[in-house]
Design an enzyme around this catalytic site. Structure first.
Site, PDB file in Angstrom:
ATOM      1  CB  SER A 252       1.450   8.776  -5.057  1.00  0.00           C
ATOM      2  OG  SER A 252       1.644   7.389  -5.272  1.00  0.00           O
ATOM      3  CE  LYS A 253      -6.883   8.053  -6.907  1.00  0.00           C
ATOM      4  NZ  LYS A 253      -7.831   8.970  -6.463  1.00  0.00           N
ATOM      5  NE  ARG A 254       3.752   4.695  -6.807  1.00  0.00           N
ATOM      6  CZ  ARG A 254       4.740   4.384  -5.987  1.00  0.00           C
ATOM      7  NH1 ARG A 254       4.854   3.158  -5.534  1.00  0.00           N
ATOM      8  NH2 ARG A 254       5.608   5.287  -5.612  1.00  0.00           N
ATOM      9  N   GLY A 256      -2.811   4.059  -2.121  1.00  0.00           N
ATOM     10  CA  GLY A 256      -4.177   4.061  -1.591  1.00  0.00           C
ATOM     11  C   GLY A 256      -4.532   5.380  -0.938  1.00  0.00           C
TER      12      GLY A 256
END
Ligand code: GLU
Length: 478
Positions: A252-254, A256
């Site tokens: 996911s986005k977290r 990166g």
């Protein structure tokens, strides 16, 4: 020999994410490694999730990565082919392989709840399938179908037995046919489902190999049944393992992970992204990690694609991008695209020379390079102590700067080679070390502890500005 054809079949529901880019890349590498074709198909049959402009962004992303589909100017677009799917579905009905289902959403929902309450795996009861067996004699003729509003078409799945997928990456995977629902092939809005459209199109495009994400593995037995019903030879399938974050959670986005165009806008290089995503699942079977796109094409083998999940590590991408900036920067030119990005960040355009020299400074992204360069033109602020290297002293530093200034002001050909030579002479002629000369000159020019080498800075700043800064540094030492 048959011509290898692969395809990338995104749904235009948003940006091209790094995971989907990997699917595209592997299809591209597989085809190009065997002088085959890599084709694009836009799967836009889910009208609720359709996003205007997404197709263009996907093509822009692929082009930036250099993974350009051979039919990029005329990709196959599913929404333009509705009659084809309809005709294919009607053929199945005529052959007794599919039927019209009029069960309402409410009915199906209630049925499902009932099964769940009884601890049974939820499955369509097949009510309309039974009805269709009874009326089948009639529907075999060439009559036009009157489809009641809200009805769907379903394919008849085998009632028992095993369906075996021969997967290029995972080997044999078996499915129990009896557990699979009669799949909807035409929805009540008249659009085909993914299953039907995918099979009809892969057949028409003469796709020989389908590499797609693991999440589609459970669809493949359904597709194999459709191929059988149509009497078509299926392509070979390979399902790419999931990509996880370093914490083993879904990517996911977290972690990166983001869209390809966001990486572009951050100043990552396409070659670094290609290289990085190739290693998300493909094992080059050597210690070597840096591969340009043509090298990847040459080396790629489906046998070396891992069955286990790949781990996305942003630190590795950053390392790789810095490596590309450092080593490949001379091949990167200030294209209009790069300039536009710099402009967007509010930086001035770099010349190719500036870019090349500054690029060797060990920066993580182009944005960092530009940011640094932008700061470079502002007068540096720093404390006098910073000028003195930890193994040097006040006197030697002062001599180093003075002698450098003397020689530099007399220099006419202000180029890398001469500048390098002059600084080396200041060291040898005055019994100094590199730390007494290169270090203070660098700090005088950049005002910071970490920066490209003094020679690179001298070139980027030019003679006048460089000498002025060295003078200022000397006065700080007084
Ligand atoms: N449209 C599907 C997707 O978005 C394609 C799956 C396939 O490659 O068959 O991933």
């Amino acid at each position: 020999m048959e011509k290898i054809k692969t395809r990338f079949a995104p749904s235009p529901t948003g940006e091209l994410h790094i995971g989907a880019a990997r699917t595209a890349l592997f299809n591209y590498l597989f085809a190009k490694n065997q002088a085959g074709e890599f084709l694009l198909r836009i799967e836009d049959t889910d009208r609720e999730r359709f996003i205007v402009g997404a197709t263009e962004r996907i093509i822009e992303s692929l082009s930036w990565l250099g993974i350009v589909p051979d039919n990029v100017d005329e990709p196959m677009v599913q929404s333009t082919r509705l009659e084809k799917y309809r005709a294919a579905a009607e053929t199945l009905i005529k052959n007794g392989d599919a039927y019209v289902c009029t069960c309402s959403k409410e009915e199906l929902g209630a049925e499902r709840q009932n099964q769940i309450a009884k601890n049974l795996p939820p499955k369509y009861s097949g009510k309309c399938r039974e009805k269709s067996q009874i009326t089948r004699g009639k529907s075999q003729t060439n009559q036009k179908f009157e489809i009641p509003n809200g009805a769907v078409f379903r394919m008849k799945m085998p009632e028992s037995g095993k369906i075996v997928v021969e997967d290029l990456i995972r080997g044999q995977v078996e499915f129990d046919a009896g557990l699979l629902d009669d799949q909807i092939i035409i929805k009540s809005d008249g659009f085909p489902t993914y299953h039907l459209a995918s099979v009809v199109d892969d057949h028409e495009m003469e796709i020989t190999h389908v590499l797609r994400a693991e999440e589609w593995l459970s669809s493949t037995p359904k597709h194999l049944i459709l191929y059988k019903m149509f009497g078509w030879t299926p392509p070979k399938f390979g399902h790419l393992s999931m990509i996880l974050g370093p914490d083993q959670a879904k990517l996911s986005k977290r972690h990166g992970a983001t869209s390809v165009l966001e990486y572009r806008d951050e100043g990552y290089l396409p070659a670094a992204i290609d290289n990085f995503i190739a290693l998300l699942g493909w094992n080059p079977k050597t210690e070597r990690e840096i591969f340009t796109l043509p090298e990847l094409v040459r080396e790629f083998k489906i046998e070396n694609v891992n069955k286990s999940a790949a781990v996305f590590d942003i630190e590795k991408l950053n390392w790789m991008n810095a490596d590309y900036i450092k080593n490949q920067i001379s091949k990167i030119k200030m294209t209009d695209e790069n300039s536009k990005i710099l402009e967007k960040w509010g930086y001035k355009k770099l010349s190719n020379d500036e870019l090349e020299l500054i690029g060797r400074g060990g920066f993580r992204t182009l944005r960092d390079v530009a940011h640094f360069l932008d700061d470079l033109y502002e007068e540096p602020e720093y404390n006098a102590e910073l000028l003195i290297f930890k193994k040097s002293d006040f006197g030697k530093t002062k001599t180093g700067l003075e002698k450098s200034a003397e020689k530099l002001s007399a220099l006419e050909n202000w180029d890398e080679e001469n500048l390098e030579k002059i600084l080396a002479e200041v060291v040898s002629e005055n019994n100094l070390t590199n730390g007494d000369v290169f270090w203070p000159v660098r700090v005088a020019l950049s005002g910071s502890e970490k920066s490209p080498s003094p020679v690179e800075l001298l070139v980027a700043l030019g003679k006048e500005e460089s000498l002025e800064r060295i003078q200022k540094a000397m006065s700080k030492l007084k």
